[in-house]
Design a protein around this motif. Structure first.
Motif, PDB file in Angstrom:
ATOM      1  N   GLU A 109       0.830  -1.210   0.000  1.00 27.45           N
ATOM      2  CA  GLU A 109       0.000   0.000   0.000  1.00 27.45           C
ATOM      3  C   GLU A 109       0.860   1.253   0.000  1.00 27.45           C
ATOM      4  O   GLU A 109       0.545   2.239  -0.676  1.00 27.45           O
ATOM      5  N   LEU A 110       1.938   1.240   0.755  1.00 26.96           N
ATOM      6  CA  LEU A 110       2.831   2.393   0.770  1.00 26.96           C
ATOM      7  C   LEU A 110       3.493   2.594  -0.592  1.00 26.96           C
ATOM      8  O   LEU A 110       3.548   3.709  -1.107  1.00 26.96           O
ATOM      9  N   ASP A 111       3.969   1.510  -1.174  1.00 28.04           N
ATOM     10  CA  ASP A 111       4.720   1.625  -2.423  1.00 28.04           C
ATOM     11  C   ASP A 111       3.824   1.957  -3.610  1.00 28.04           C
ATOM     12  O   ASP A 111       4.294   2.512  -4.612  1.00 28.04           O
ATOM     13  N   SER A 112       2.543   1.648  -3.519  1.00 25.66           N
ATOM     14  CA  SER A 112       1.626   1.915  -4.628  1.00 25.66           C
ATOM     15  C   SER A 112       1.103   3.349  -4.612  1.00 25.66           C
ATOM     16  O   SER A 112       0.513   3.804  -5.597  1.00 25.66           O
ATOM     17  N   ALA A 113       1.308   4.065  -3.516  1.00 32.65           N
ATOM     18  CA  ALA A 113       0.869   5.464  -3.444  1.00 32.65           C
ATOM     19  C   ALA A 113       1.803   6.331  -4.285  1.00 32.65           C
ATOM     20  O   ALA A 113       3.020   6.145  -4.263  1.00 32.65           O
ATOM     21  N   LYS A 114       1.246   7.292  -5.011  1.00 32.41           N
ATOM     22  CA  LYS A 114       2.076   8.105  -5.909  1.00 32.41           C
ATOM     23  C   LYS A 114       3.078   8.965  -5.147  1.00 32.41           C
ATOM     24  O   LYS A 114       4.136   9.308  -5.675  1.00 32.41           O
ATOM     25  N   ASP A 115       2.759   9.330  -3.892  1.00 32.44           N
ATOM     26  CA  ASP A 115       3.626  10.219  -3.128  1.00 32.44           C
ATOM     27  C   ASP A 115       4.551   9.476  -2.177  1.00 32.44           C
ATOM     28  O   ASP A 115       5.153  10.062  -1.283  1.00 32.44           O
ATOM     29  N   CYS A 116       4.676   8.160  -2.353  1.00 32.31           N
ATOM     30  CA  CYS A 116       5.568   7.352  -1.528  1.00 32.31           C
ATOM     31  C   CYS A 116       6.278   6.320  -2.397  1.00 32.31           C
ATOM     32  O   CYS A 116       5.679   5.770  -3.315  1.00 32.31           O
ATOM     33  N   THR A 176       9.296   9.957   0.394  1.00 33.30           N
ATOM     34  CA  THR A 176       7.921  10.454   0.415  1.00 33.30           C
ATOM     35  C   THR A 176       7.843  11.963   0.233  1.00 33.30           C
ATOM     36  O   THR A 176       8.756  12.697   0.617  1.00 33.30           O
ATOM     37  N   ARG A 206      -1.550   8.648   6.956  1.00 34.83           N
ATOM     38  CA  ARG A 206      -1.542   7.576   5.961  1.00 34.83           C
ATOM     39  C   ARG A 206      -1.303   6.220   6.635  1.00 34.83           C
ATOM     40  O   ARG A 206      -1.943   5.223   6.295  1.00 34.83           O
ATOM     41  N   GLU A 214      -4.421   4.992   8.244  1.00 32.24           N
ATOM     42  CA  GLU A 214      -5.352   4.460   7.250  1.00 32.24           C
ATOM     43  C   GLU A 214      -4.986   3.022   6.881  1.00 32.24           C
ATOM     44  O   GLU A 214      -5.864   2.157   6.760  1.00 32.24           O
ATOM     45  N   ILE A 215      -3.695   2.771   6.712  1.00 30.30           N
ATOM     46  CA  ILE A 215      -3.249   1.429   6.357  1.00 30.30           C
ATOM     47  C   ILE A 215      -3.518   0.461   7.512  1.00 30.30           C
ATOM     48  O   ILE A 215      -3.926  -0.695   7.298  1.00 30.30           O
TER      49      ILE A 215
END
Length: 278
Positions: A148-155, A186, A196, A199-200
């Motif tokens: 989830e972290l790696d798939s976020a555009k800002d991370c 990030t 964030r 949320e995860i």
């Protein structure tokens, strides 16, 4: 100042006709905007090799900003500047950060002013996170959090330690933990990153019922650049990281020479001291 460690490429007073604004005449008729951009980047290799691929093409950046500003109208000039700065950082990987000023010379305020502008500086940051789980599919929860972290555009997840089985911390009887640490690049601020992570955790059905109790997923910010921060719900560096071998061991795996910004000691030194104390 963080900006002093980088070279700079400047684009000054790029004129763009766009439809940012609140009033109907602004959104329908449009108006002129003026963009100035400072790009923080290491130009050493480009300077030594005379190779365009080793630098940021300011012509391409100017064309990109022109098209993006025209195609993505915003009500507020603050939103337009924030969106553009983030998008430029995402589009050009060599950039470490930017300072962007968005000027609105035809601002409809009914007064004799030259221009209204918003100027912001945004950088990529490096954070180190601790991950833990001792309920259900422990490895699955850790894997999902990383995904989830790696798939976020800002991370961007840059390094992940191996998973470590550890006894529970804090005196509450419970199953063993699976722990790890990761290095994260990030654009999020510390508070945004904390939100964030919450949320995860919620996506993993985390329940905060007992302090230091069992949990499906536990995510903590250990370090954020070399910042020292204390707010009502966030302390950086993590206040107990130097006391936890299940944090220091995976940190030594991915960043053995990273220094604690308050203690001035590397992760390797902190782990050695902790082990000497038994």
């Amino acid at each position: 100042m963080k900006t002093l460690q980088y070279d700079e490429i400047h684009v000054e007073n790029l004129e763009v006709f766009a439809n940012h604004g609140v009033f109907p005449e602004e959104t329908s008729l449009g108006q002129k905007f003026v963009i100035s951009l400072t790009m923080y980047v290491d130009t050493r290799k480009a300077g030594k090799t005379d190779c365009l691929e080793e630098s940021v093409h300011y012509g391409e950046v100017s064309s990109f900003m022109t098209a993006y500003t025209k195609e993505h109208p915003r009500k507020l000039i603050e939103a337009a500047a924030e969106d553009l700065a983030e998008t430029v950082l995402l589009q050009y990987p060599l950039l470490k950060g930017v300072t962007l000023e968005l000027k609105k010379p035809w601002a409809p305020v009914g007064l004799p002013l030259e221009t209204v502008s918003v100027k912001i500086t945004r950088f990529w940051h490096t954070a180190y996170l601790a991950l833990g789980s001792n309920l259900g599919d422990k490895e699955g929860y850790l894997n999902q959090a990383i995904k989830e972290l790696d798939s976020a555009k800002d991370c961007q997840v840059e390094k992940v330690s191996s998973y470590l089985v550890t006894e529970p911390y804090g005196g509450v009887e419970q199953d063993d933990f699976l722990n790890a640490c990761l290095k994260l690049k990030t654009l999020l601020s510390p508070q945004e990153l904390l939100e964030r992570l919450h949320e995860i955790e919620q996506n993993a059905h985390r329940e905060r019922l007992v302090h230091w109790g069992p949990r499906t997923l536990d995510l903590d910010i250990l370090l954020y650049d070399d910042e020292v921060l204390e707010t009502e719900d966030l302390i950086i560096p993590h206040v107990e990281m130097q006391l936890r071998d299940f944090v220091l061991k995976p940190m030594c795996e991915i960043a053995p020479y990273k220094r604690h910004p308050l203690l001035g000691k590397t992760m390797t030194q902190l782990l050695c001291e902790l082990e000497e104390k038994g």
